[in-house]
Write a protein that holds these residues in place. Sequence first.
Motif, PDB file in Angstrom:
ATOM      1  N   VAL A  35       8.046  12.811  -7.784  1.00 51.36           N
ATOM      2  CA  VAL A  35       7.861  11.726  -6.823  1.00 51.36           C
ATOM      3  C   VAL A  35       8.295  12.240  -5.453  1.00 51.36           C
ATOM      4  CG1 VAL A  35      10.166  10.735  -7.225  1.00 51.36           C
ATOM      5  CG2 VAL A  35       8.342   9.297  -6.321  1.00 51.36           C
ATOM      6  N   ILE A  36       7.546  11.847  -4.426  1.00 53.12           N
ATOM      7  CA  ILE A  36       7.825  12.266  -3.054  1.00 53.12           C
ATOM      8  C   ILE A  36       8.171  11.032  -2.230  1.00 53.12           C
ATOM      9  CG2 ILE A  36       6.918  13.355  -0.961  1.00 53.12           C
ATOM     10  CD1 ILE A  36       7.208  15.329  -3.165  1.00 53.12           C
ATOM     11  N   THR A  37       9.292  11.105  -1.521  1.00 48.97           N
ATOM     12  CA  THR A  37       9.681  10.046  -0.590  1.00 48.97           C
ATOM     13  C   THR A  37       9.599  10.599   0.824  1.00 48.97           C
ATOM     14  OG1 THR A  37      11.201   9.079  -2.208  1.00 48.97           O
ATOM     15  CG2 THR A  37      11.520   8.470   0.100  1.00 48.97           C
ATOM     16  N   ARG A  38       8.872   9.895   1.661  1.00 48.27           N
ATOM     17  CA  ARG A  38       8.722  10.334   3.052  1.00 48.27           C
ATOM     18  C   ARG A  38       9.464   9.392   3.971  1.00 48.27           C
ATOM     19  NH1 ARG A  38       3.067  10.875   6.591  1.00 48.27           N
ATOM     20  NH2 ARG A  38       4.054  11.743   8.479  1.00 48.27           N
ATOM     21  N   GLY A  39      10.351   9.956   4.775  1.00 47.70           N
ATOM     22  CA  GLY A  39      11.068   9.178   5.774  1.00 47.70           C
ATOM     23  C   GLY A  39      10.641   9.565   7.171  1.00 47.70           C
ATOM     24  N   SER A  40      11.241   8.935   8.160  1.00 46.32           N
ATOM     25  CA  SER A  40      10.866   9.222   9.545  1.00 46.32           C
ATOM     26  C   SER A  40      11.307  10.615   9.988  1.00 46.32           C
ATOM     27  CB  SER A  40      11.486   8.171  10.472  1.00 46.32           C
ATOM     28  OG  SER A  40      12.901   8.178  10.341  1.00 46.32           O
ATOM     29  N   LEU A  41      12.263  11.203   9.249  1.00 53.01           N
ATOM     30  CA  LEU A  41      12.777  12.528   9.630  1.00 53.01           C
ATOM     31  C   LEU A  41      12.507  13.598   8.577  1.00 53.01           C
ATOM     32  CD1 LEU A  41      16.236  11.497  11.157  1.00 53.01           C
ATOM     33  CD2 LEU A  41      14.076  11.932  12.351  1.00 53.01           C
ATOM     34  N   GLY A  42      11.750  13.276   7.559  1.00 54.87           N
ATOM     35  CA  GLY A  42      11.469  14.310   6.572  1.00 54.87           C
ATOM     36  C   GLY A  42      11.148  13.758   5.199  1.00 54.87           C
ATOM     37  N   TYR A  43      11.361  14.578   4.163  1.00 58.37           N
ATOM     38  CA  TYR A  43      10.931  14.276   2.801  1.00 58.37           C
ATOM     39  C   TYR A  43      12.066  14.513   1.801  1.00 58.37           C
ATOM     40  CZ  TYR A  43       6.256  14.863   4.884  1.00 58.37           C
ATOM     41  OH  TYR A  43       5.136  14.770   5.685  1.00 58.37           O
ATOM     42  N   VAL A  44      11.943  13.802   0.678  1.00 58.80           N
ATOM     43  CA  VAL A  44      12.771  14.075  -0.503  1.00 58.80           C
ATOM     44  C   VAL A  44      11.820  14.146  -1.686  1.00 58.80           C
ATOM     45  CG1 VAL A  44      14.631  13.298  -2.005  1.00 58.80           C
ATOM     46  CG2 VAL A  44      14.767  12.870   0.453  1.00 58.80           C
ATOM     47  N   ALA A  45      11.759  15.314  -2.317  1.00 58.58           N
ATOM     48  CA  ALA A  45      10.901  15.513  -3.493  1.00 58.58           C
ATOM     49  C   ALA A  45      11.784  15.587  -4.729  1.00 58.58           C
ATOM     50  CB  ALA A  45      10.084  16.789  -3.344  1.00 58.58           C
ATOM     51  N   VAL A  46      11.424  14.848  -5.754  1.00 55.96           N
ATOM     52  CA  VAL A  46      12.199  14.800  -7.000  1.00 55.96           C
ATOM     53  C   VAL A  46      11.289  15.263  -8.134  1.00 55.96           C
ATOM     54  CG1 VAL A  46      13.544  13.356  -8.567  1.00 55.96           C
ATOM     55  CG2 VAL A  46      13.572  12.888  -6.104  1.00 55.96           C
ATOM     56  N   TYR A  47      11.728  16.297  -8.861  1.00 54.28           N
ATOM     57  CA  TYR A  47      10.933  16.883  -9.941  1.00 54.28           C
ATOM     58  C   TYR A  47      11.702  16.778 -11.257  1.00 54.28           C
ATOM     59  CZ  TYR A  47       8.310  19.081  -6.127  1.00 54.28           C
ATOM     60  OH  TYR A  47       7.565  19.302  -4.994  1.00 54.28           O
ATOM     61  N   ALA A  48      10.981  16.500 -12.341  1.00 52.00           N
ATOM     62  CA  ALA A  48      11.574  16.519 -13.675  1.00 52.00           C
ATOM     63  C   ALA A  48      11.611  17.952 -14.172  1.00 52.00           C
ATOM     64  CB  ALA A  48      10.753  15.656 -14.630  1.00 52.00           C
ATOM     65  N   ALA A  49      12.791  18.399 -14.605  1.00 51.08           N
ATOM     66  CA  ALA A  49      12.946  19.720 -15.206  1.00 51.08           C
ATOM     67  C   ALA A  49      13.251  19.507 -16.686  1.00 51.08           C
ATOM     68  CB  ALA A  49      14.049  20.508 -14.524  1.00 51.08           C
ATOM     69  N   GLY A  50      12.229  19.149 -17.443  1.00 53.09           N
ATOM     70  CA  GLY A  50      12.434  18.781 -18.829  1.00 53.09           C
ATOM     71  C   GLY A  50      12.969  17.363 -18.935  1.00 53.09           C
ATOM     72  N   ASP A  51      13.588  17.066 -20.076  1.00 56.96           N
ATOM     73  CA  ASP A  51      14.120  15.724 -20.308  1.00 56.96           C
ATOM     74  C   ASP A  51      15.547  15.551 -19.821  1.00 56.96           C
ATOM     75  OD1 ASP A  51      11.748  14.966 -21.530  1.00 56.96           O
ATOM     76  OD2 ASP A  51      12.433  15.615 -23.514  1.00 56.96           O
ATOM     77  N   SER A  52      16.257  16.630 -19.550  1.00 55.25           N
ATOM     78  CA  SER A  52      17.695  16.520 -19.272  1.00 55.25           C
ATOM     79  C   SER A  52      18.109  17.003 -17.897  1.00 55.25           C
ATOM     80  CB  SER A  52      18.482  17.308 -20.329  1.00 55.25           C
ATOM     81  OG  SER A  52      18.095  18.672 -20.340  1.00 55.25           O
ATOM     82  N   ALA A  53      17.174  17.388 -17.029  1.00 59.19           N
ATOM     83  CA  ALA A  53      17.550  17.898 -15.714  1.00 59.19           C
ATOM     84  C   ALA A  53      16.562  17.411 -14.662  1.00 59.19           C
ATOM     85  CB  ALA A  53      17.614  19.426 -15.716  1.00 59.19           C
ATOM     86  N   ILE A  54      17.032  17.419 -13.401  1.00 61.27           N
ATOM     87  CA  ILE A  54      16.238  16.980 -12.256  1.00 61.27           C
ATOM     88  C   ILE A  54      16.450  17.981 -11.128  1.00 61.27           C
ATOM     89  CG2 ILE A  54      15.640  14.998 -10.815  1.00 61.27           C
ATOM     90  CD1 ILE A  54      17.615  13.367 -12.542  1.00 61.27           C
ATOM     91  N   VAL A  55      15.388  18.245 -10.390  1.00 63.17           N
ATOM     92  CA  VAL A  55      15.472  19.107  -9.213  1.00 63.17           C
ATOM     93  C   VAL A  55      15.049  18.278  -8.009  1.00 63.17           C
ATOM     94  CG1 VAL A  55      14.657  21.205  -8.087  1.00 63.17           C
ATOM     95  CG2 VAL A  55      14.952  21.154 -10.571  1.00 63.17           C
ATOM     96  N   GLY A  56      15.889  18.271  -7.002  1.00 59.58           N
ATOM     97  CA  GLY A  56      15.565  17.584  -5.757  1.00 59.58           C
ATOM     98  C   GLY A  56      15.440  18.584  -4.626  1.00 59.58           C
ATOM     99  N   VAL A  57      14.385  18.464  -3.833  1.00 59.68           N
ATOM    100  CA  VAL A  57      14.176  19.327  -2.674  1.00 59.68           C
ATOM    101  C   VAL A  57      14.118  18.433  -1.445  1.00 59.68           C
ATOM    102  CG1 VAL A  57      12.687  21.013  -1.546  1.00 59.68           C
ATOM    103  CG2 VAL A  57      12.922  21.031  -4.045  1.00 59.68           C
ATOM    104  N   ILE A  58      14.974  18.721  -0.465  1.00 56.68           N
ATOM    105  CA  ILE A  58      15.057  17.944   0.761  1.00 56.68           C
ATOM    106  C   ILE A  58      14.381  18.746   1.865  1.00 56.68           C
ATOM    107  CG2 ILE A  58      16.620  16.858   2.416  1.00 56.68           C
ATOM    108  CD1 ILE A  58      18.685  16.808   0.084  1.00 56.68           C
ATOM    109  N   GLY A  59      13.416  18.129   2.533  1.00 61.94           N
ATOM    110  CA  GLY A  59      12.658  18.830   3.573  1.00 61.94           C
ATOM    111  C   GLY A  59      12.711  18.133   4.906  1.00 61.94           C
ATOM    112  N   ASP A  60      12.479  18.927   5.957  1.00 61.42           N
ATOM    113  CA  ASP A  60      12.396  18.376   7.307  1.00 61.42           C
ATOM    114  C   ASP A  60      11.017  17.767   7.529  1.00 61.42           C
ATOM    115  OD1 ASP A  60      14.972  19.355   7.747  1.00 61.42           O
ATOM    116  OD2 ASP A  60      14.194  21.306   8.431  1.00 61.42           O
ATOM    117  N   ALA A  61      10.796  17.245   8.710  1.00 56.79           N
ATOM    118  CA  ALA A  61       9.510  16.624   9.019  1.00 56.79           C
ATOM    119  C   ALA A  61       8.370  17.645   9.002  1.00 56.79           C
ATOM    120  CB  ALA A  61       9.579  15.940  10.388  1.00 56.79           C
ATOM    121  N   GLU A  62       8.688  18.950   9.187  1.00 54.39           N
ATOM    122  CA  GLU A  62       7.667  19.996   9.197  1.00 54.39           C
ATOM    123  C   GLU A  62       7.385  20.560   7.805  1.00 54.39           C
ATOM    124  OE1 GLU A  62      10.455  20.116  11.026  1.00 54.39           O
ATOM    125  OE2 GLU A  62       9.633  19.427  12.964  1.00 54.39           O
ATOM    126  N   LEU A  63       7.934  19.968   6.770  1.00 56.31           N
ATOM    127  CA  LEU A  63       7.742  20.481   5.408  1.00 56.31           C
ATOM    128  C   LEU A  63       6.270  20.457   5.011  1.00 56.31           C
ATOM    129  CD1 LEU A  63       8.991  21.368   2.637  1.00 56.31           C
ATOM    130  CD2 LEU A  63       9.020  18.933   2.052  1.00 56.31           C
TER     131      LEU A  63
END
Length: 212
Positions: free
Chosen positions: A80-108
Motif C-alpha cells: 500500500v502506498i500513502t502519498r502526503g504533501s511532502l512525500g510517500y510511505v510505502a508498506v510492503y508485506a514480507a511474508g506473513d510475519s514481517a513488514i517493510v516500510g519505505v519512506i520517500g521524499d516528494a521526488e520519489l
Amino acid sequence: MSASRTGPPSVQDRLHAEFRLIRANVSGVHGSVVATSDGFLVAHDVPDLDSTDIAALLAATRSLASRGAVITGRGQFREVITRGSLGYVAVYAAGDSAIVGVIGDAELNVAMLHYRVHDIIMRITAYASEFRRWTSPDPASQAAQPGQAAQPTPTAQPGQAAQPTPTAQPGRAAQPTPTAQPTPTAQLGPTSRRGSATQQSPAALPVRRRGR
C-alpha cells in the motif's frame, strides 16, 4: 592477510545492507524500516524519526489494508502506498510475519521503487524466520518474571483470610437494628404491676347498708 570472519553476518547487518541497496537504486528514498507483523521494530535507517512508532504504524496499516483487501475480494495484502504533501510511505508485506516500510521524499520515483524493491522484499521474507526474538516482549518488563510468583491483589493476600465486613464479624452475633428495640407501649403502667392486686376505683366498690 585479511582477518578471517568469526561467523555469518547478523540479521540486522543483512537488513542494513538491503536498506543501502534501496537508497542506491531508487532516488528520493529517505529511509526504510523493518518490523514484525505485530508491530515490533527489527531494524531501521531513519535516525531522525521515531522508528518504534513507525513500526507500530506499519503493523496497523497492514492490518487495515489486509482487511480491506479481504472484504473487497482482492486476495491477500501485498503493498500500500500513502502519498502526503511532502512525500510517500510505502508498506510492503514480507511474508506473513514481517513488514517493510519505505519512506520517500516528494521526488520519489514510485514506479522504480516497485521495480527495484521486489527482490529485496523476497530476501527480507527469507530473513523473517530470524525475527522471533523481536516478537516477544522483554522479560524484565513482564509482570510475572520467571522464578517469581505473580503479586497477589490487595483484596486477598496468600495466607490471610479475607476481612469480614462490619455487618457480620466472625464469633459475634449480628447487632440488632434499632427498629428491633421494644416500643415504650409494651412497658407495664403503674395501675397494673406484677405481684400486686389491681387497684379498683371507688365507684366499683359495693355499698354496705347499716342495719336498723
